[in-house]
Scaffold this motif. Structure first.
Motif, mmCIF file in Angstrom:
data_model
loop_
_atom_site.group_PDB
_atom_site.id
_atom_site.type_symbol
_atom_site.label_atom_id
_atom_site.label_comp_id
_atom_site.label_asym_id
_atom_site.label_seq_id
_atom_site.Cartn_x
_atom_site.Cartn_y
_atom_site.Cartn_z
ATOM 1 N N GLU A 41 1.000 -1.063 -0.314
ATOM 2 C CA GLU A 41 -0.032 0.125 0.040
ATOM 3 C C GLU A 41 0.890 1.250 -0.076
ATOM 4 N N GLN A 42 1.931 1.191 0.665
ATOM 5 C CA GLN A 42 2.840 2.351 0.430
ATOM 6 C C GLN A 42 3.078 2.622 -0.788
ATOM 7 N N ARG A 43 3.554 1.788 -1.697
ATOM 8 C CA ARG A 43 3.787 1.953 -2.954
ATOM 9 C C ARG A 43 2.664 2.548 -3.799
ATOM 10 N N ASN A 82 -4.806 11.964 19.814
ATOM 11 C CA ASN A 82 -4.662 10.341 20.191
ATOM 12 C C ASN A 82 -5.715 9.587 19.315
ATOM 13 N N ALA A 83 -6.708 9.913 18.999
ATOM 14 C CA ALA A 83 -7.736 9.294 17.869
ATOM 15 C C ALA A 83 -6.948 8.990 16.733
ATOM 16 N N ILE A 84 -6.290 10.229 16.074
ATOM 17 C CA ILE A 84 -5.764 10.192 14.837
ATOM 18 C C ILE A 84 -4.305 9.204 14.647
ATOM 19 N N ILE A 85 -3.799 9.409 16.118
ATOM 20 C CA ILE A 85 -2.532 8.779 15.987
ATOM 21 C C ILE A 85 -2.425 7.318 16.048
ATOM 22 N N GLN A 86 -3.830 6.811 16.958
ATOM 23 C CA GLN A 86 -4.152 5.559 17.109
ATOM 24 C C GLN A 86 -4.482 4.920 15.875
ATOM 25 N N SER A 87 -5.481 5.781 15.000
ATOM 26 C CA SER A 87 -5.713 5.165 13.672
ATOM 27 C C SER A 87 -4.461 4.961 12.893
ATOM 28 N N PHE A 88 -3.510 5.877 12.734
ATOM 29 C CA PHE A 88 -2.372 5.550 12.129
ATOM 30 C C PHE A 88 -1.519 4.333 12.634
ATOM 31 N N ALA A 89 -1.289 4.384 13.902
ATOM 32 C CA ALA A 89 -0.340 2.989 14.322
ATOM 33 C C ALA A 89 -1.345 1.952 14.191
ATOM 34 N N HIS A 90 -2.685 1.758 14.035
ATOM 35 C CA HIS A 90 -3.513 0.486 13.795
ATOM 36 C C HIS A 90 -3.281 0.229 12.137
ATOM 37 N N GLU A 91 -3.430 1.412 11.366
ATOM 38 C CA GLU A 91 -3.147 1.036 9.955
ATOM 39 C C GLU A 91 -1.895 0.516 9.900
ATOM 40 N N ASP A 92 -0.689 1.021 10.453
ATOM 41 C CA ASP A 92 0.577 0.325 10.139
ATOM 42 C C ASP A 92 0.699 -0.951 10.539
ATOM 43 N N VAL A 130 -1.698 -3.349 10.736
ATOM 44 C CA VAL A 130 -2.564 -4.104 9.848
ATOM 45 C C VAL A 130 -1.830 -4.324 8.761
ATOM 46 N N LEU A 131 -1.345 -3.191 7.929
ATOM 47 C CA LEU A 131 -0.752 -3.233 6.646
ATOM 48 C C LEU A 131 0.530 -3.993 6.665
ATOM 49 N N ALA A 132 1.367 -3.814 7.770
ATOM 50 C CA ALA A 132 2.649 -4.359 7.834
ATOM 51 C C ALA A 132 2.569 -6.114 8.012
ATOM 52 N N ASP A 133 1.437 -6.483 8.434
ATOM 53 C CA ASP A 133 1.194 -7.954 8.711
ATOM 54 C C ASP A 133 0.588 -8.652 7.397
ATOM 55 N N ARG A 134 1.563 -9.309 6.780
ATOM 56 C CA ARG A 134 0.967 -9.746 5.356
ATOM 57 C C ARG A 134 -0.120 -10.677 5.523
ATOM 58 N N ARG A 163 -8.148 -2.867 3.800
ATOM 59 C CA ARG A 163 -9.088 -1.622 3.226
ATOM 60 C C ARG A 163 -9.726 -0.846 4.260
ATOM 61 N N LEU A 164 -10.152 -1.530 5.478
ATOM 62 C CA LEU A 164 -10.769 -0.858 6.439
ATOM 63 C C LEU A 164 -9.865 0.109 7.419
ATOM 64 N N ALA A 165 -8.694 -0.486 7.501
ATOM 65 C CA ALA A 165 -7.828 0.172 8.294
ATOM 66 C C ALA A 165 -7.235 1.336 7.524
ATOM 67 N N ALA A 166 -6.866 1.194 6.409
ATOM 68 C CA ALA A 166 -6.463 2.451 5.325
ATOM 69 C C ALA A 166 -7.672 3.456 5.228
ATOM 70 N N ARG A 167 -8.910 2.970 5.298
ATOM 71 C CA ARG A 167 -9.913 3.883 5.095
ATOM 72 C C ARG A 167 -10.106 4.806 6.471
#
Length: 468
Positions: free
Chosen positions: A137-139, A430-440, A442-446, A454-458
Motif C-alpha cells: 500500500e505504501q507503493r 490521540n484518536a488520529i495517532i491511534q488510527s495511524f498506528a492501527h493502519e501500520d 494491519v498493513l505490515a502484517d502480510r 482496506r478498512l484500516a487504510a480507510r
C-alpha cells in the motif's frame, strides 16, 4: 540546565566549549527584539542585518543557542513547505511555478550563506527518498501522490519514480518496492548550523543574550528576570515553545519527535546500505519515520513522538524503554543488519504545529509584532524562508517573498486560526495517532485479509482528513 551536550547527538559532537553568553541584566533599547536563538530568530537577525546594518537588534534566548529544535532535529533541509501544494492550489499556473521555485531554492540559498560566512555544518545536497518498503500500500500511495504532483505541474526534475532496482542503487532497504525521489533536499549537522549562525550574527553586530528567558511580553517591550528590552519590533521566534509565551499557544501546539543514533558503522555495513551522497530518506508510513547518514557514518533515525494534554512542553527527553524500543524495532525492520546495533544516542524535541497544518508568516504594523511558525517538523528549511520573509516585511518591502499564500502580510496575531480547547485537542490527536498506528500494524502484517487492510487504510484516511 547545564549539561548542554546531553541535548542530542548533534550537540554532543560540537568541538566548541558550550559556555553560555552573558544574560540580559539591564534595560536595553533596540529596533528589533527577537525571542529565541534558534533558526527562526537567527535567520531573521541575519537577513535584517545584511539589508539594514544600522538596525539595533537584540536576541534573547532562554537557554543557549541551539537548545530547542534547532539543535535536536533530523538534519533535513527541505526545499519545500508543509502543505505547500494545498496552499498553492488556488494560484494561477505561472505564479504556482514561481512559488515552487522559491521553495526549491531554499537549500541552495542556505548553501550560499554557509560559504559566504564560513559556517561548516556537513552540508550535503543528495536529495530525499520517500520509500515504500514494509507493505505494498505504501507503493500505491506514493504513486498516487506522484500523479497528483504531476497534475499540479511538477515534472521529472522535481520528483521522479524509482523502481525497486533504482532505489537499491541509492538505498538498500529491506523489502524496498520503490521510491519517490526529489533532488530538492540537503542534509546537515543541525547544531553546527545553529551555533555557526549565532556567531555570525554576533559578528554582524547583533546582541545575543543567553539564559535570558522572556517572562512577560507585550508590543514594544520584553521582560526577563534581570532586565528588559524596549523595541519597535518584537519577533517571537519560538515555534514549538509557543506554549511558554501566551497567547501564542492558541495558534501553535508543541508536538514531540524522537530520534536515535547508531554508533559509527563500518564501511562494509554502509556498502550494504548505501546513502553515499548525503541523501535523506523516509519510510512512507503515517508514523513519520525519517533518517540520514551522518558525516561520521552513524545512522540517525526518528519518528513522531506525541502530544501532551493542554499543549504542555516536554522537557525530559531521556527516552524510555518503549520509546527507544519502537525506533529500534522500525530500524531493524528496515535494516535487518542493524537489528542489534548499539544505539549511542537517543533524544527528542518539541516542534510547532499550526491549526489546519498551514505554516504562517505575518507582520502586524499596528502592534509591531512579526511572527512565523507552524512548520510541522520541516523547520530547518522553512525557517530560512521565514527569516528572509520577516526581514522583508519589517523593512516594508513588497516582493516575491511577501506575496506568497503562507504570508498574511499586515495582519494581527488574532487572524491566525486557533486550535480547539481541551480536551478536544488531546482526544483528537490521540484518536488520529491511534488510527495511524492501527493502519501500520494491519498493513505490515502480510497475513491481514484484504477487507481488514482496506478498512484500516480507510479509517486512517478519514482521521487524516480531520487534521485539515
Amino acid at each position: 540546565m547545564s549539561d548542554w551536550r546531553s541535548i542530542s547527538l548533534w550537540m554532543d559532537q560540537l568541538d566548541e566549549p558550550l559556555q553560555p553568553r552573558p544574560s540580559l541584566a539591564a534595560e536595553v533599547q533596540a529596533d528589533v527584539a527577537i525571542i529565541g536563538a534558534g533558526y527562526g530568530g537567527l535567520w531573521t537577525a541575519y537577513y535584517l542585518k545584511r539589508r539594514a546594518p544600522q538596525l539595533r537588534i537584540v536576541v534573547l534566548e532562554a537557554q543557549i543557542a541551539g537548545y530547542g529544535a534547532s539543535g535536536r532535529n533530523g538534519g533535513w533541509l527541505l526545499g519545500d513547505l508543509l502543505n505547500a501544494e494545498r496552499l498553492l492550489a488556488g494560484l494561477p499556473a505561472e505564479l504556482r511555478q514561481a512559488s515552487r521555485r522559491l521553495l526549491q531554492a531554499i537549500p541552495d540559498e542556505v548553501a550560499a550563506v554557509l560559504q559566504r560566512e564560513a559556517i561548516a555544518c556537513d552540508y550535503r545536497k543528495g536529495g530525499v527518498l520517500y520509500c515504500a518498503a514494509r507493505y505494498p500500500e505504501q507503493r500505491a500511495r506514493l504513486q498516487q501522490q506522484l500523479q497528483a504532483l504531476r497534475r499540479a505541474g511538477l515534472g521529472e526534475d522535481d520528483y521522479r519514480w524509482l523502481d525497486a532496482e533504482q532505489l537499491a542503487a541509492q538505498l538498500r532497504i529491506a523489502g524496498g518496492l520503490g521510491a519517490r525521489y526529489s533532488p530538492h533536499c540537503a542534509t546537515l549537522q543541525p547544531a553546527r548550523l545553529a551555533r555557526g549562525l549565532a556567531r555570525c550574527v554576533e559578528g554582524l553586530g547583533v546582541q545575543l543574550f543567553e539564559r535570558s528567558a522572556v517572562l512577560a511580553w507585550q508590543p514594544g517591550r520584553l521582560r526577563t528576570a534581570r532586565g528588559s528590552v524596549r523595541a519597535d519590533w518584537i519577533v517571537p521566534a519560538v515555534e514549538g515553545y509557543a506554549a511558554d509565551l501566551p497567547p501564542l499557544g492558541r495558534y501553535q501546539l508543541p508536538v514531540q519527535s524522537l530520534l536515535v543514533a547508531t554508533e559509527p558503522l563500518s564501511a562494509e555495513t554502509w556498502a550494504q546500505i548505501g546513502l553515499d551522497r548525503g541523501q535523506a530518506f523516509c519510510e512512507n508510513s503515517r508514523q513519520v519515520t525519517y533518517g540520514q547518514r551522518t558525516a561520521d557514518d552513524r545512522l540517525v533515525f526518528g519518528a513522531r513522538g506525541g502530544y501532551r494534554f493542554g499543549g504542555r512542553l516536554r522537557t525530559d527527553f531521556n527516552l524510555g524503554a518503549e520509546e527507544r524500543g519502537l525506533r529500534r524495532q522500525l530500524l531493524g525492520e528496515l535494516f535487518p543488519r542493524l537489528e542489534d546495533v548499539r544505539l549511542s544516542h537517543a533524544w527528542g524535541g518539541n516542534l510547532g504545529m499550526a491549526r489546519r497544518f498551514h505554516p504562517h508568516m505575518l507582520c502586524d504594523r499596528r502592534s509591531g509584532i512579526a511572527l512565523a511558525g507552524g512548520y510541522g517538523g520541516e523547520g530547518v528549511g522553512a525557517s530560512n524562508l521565514a527569516g528572509r520573509t520577516l526581514a522583508e516585511l519589517i523593512l516594508g518591502g513588497d516582493g516575491p517573498l511577501t506575496r506568497q499564500p503562507w504570508v498574511r502580510g499586515d495582519a494581527p496575531l488574532a487572524s491566525l486560526p486557533r486550535w480547539e480547547p481541551e480536551p478536544c485537542r488531546w482526544l483528537g490527536y490521540n484518536a488520529i495517532i491511534q488510527s495511524f498506528a492501527h493502519e501500520d500494524r494491519v498493513l505490515a502484517d502480510r497475513h491481514s485479509p484484504p477487507w481488514r487492510r482496506r478498512l484500516a487504510a480507510r479509517l486512517a484516511d478519514v482521521m487524516a482528513g480531520l487534521m485539515r
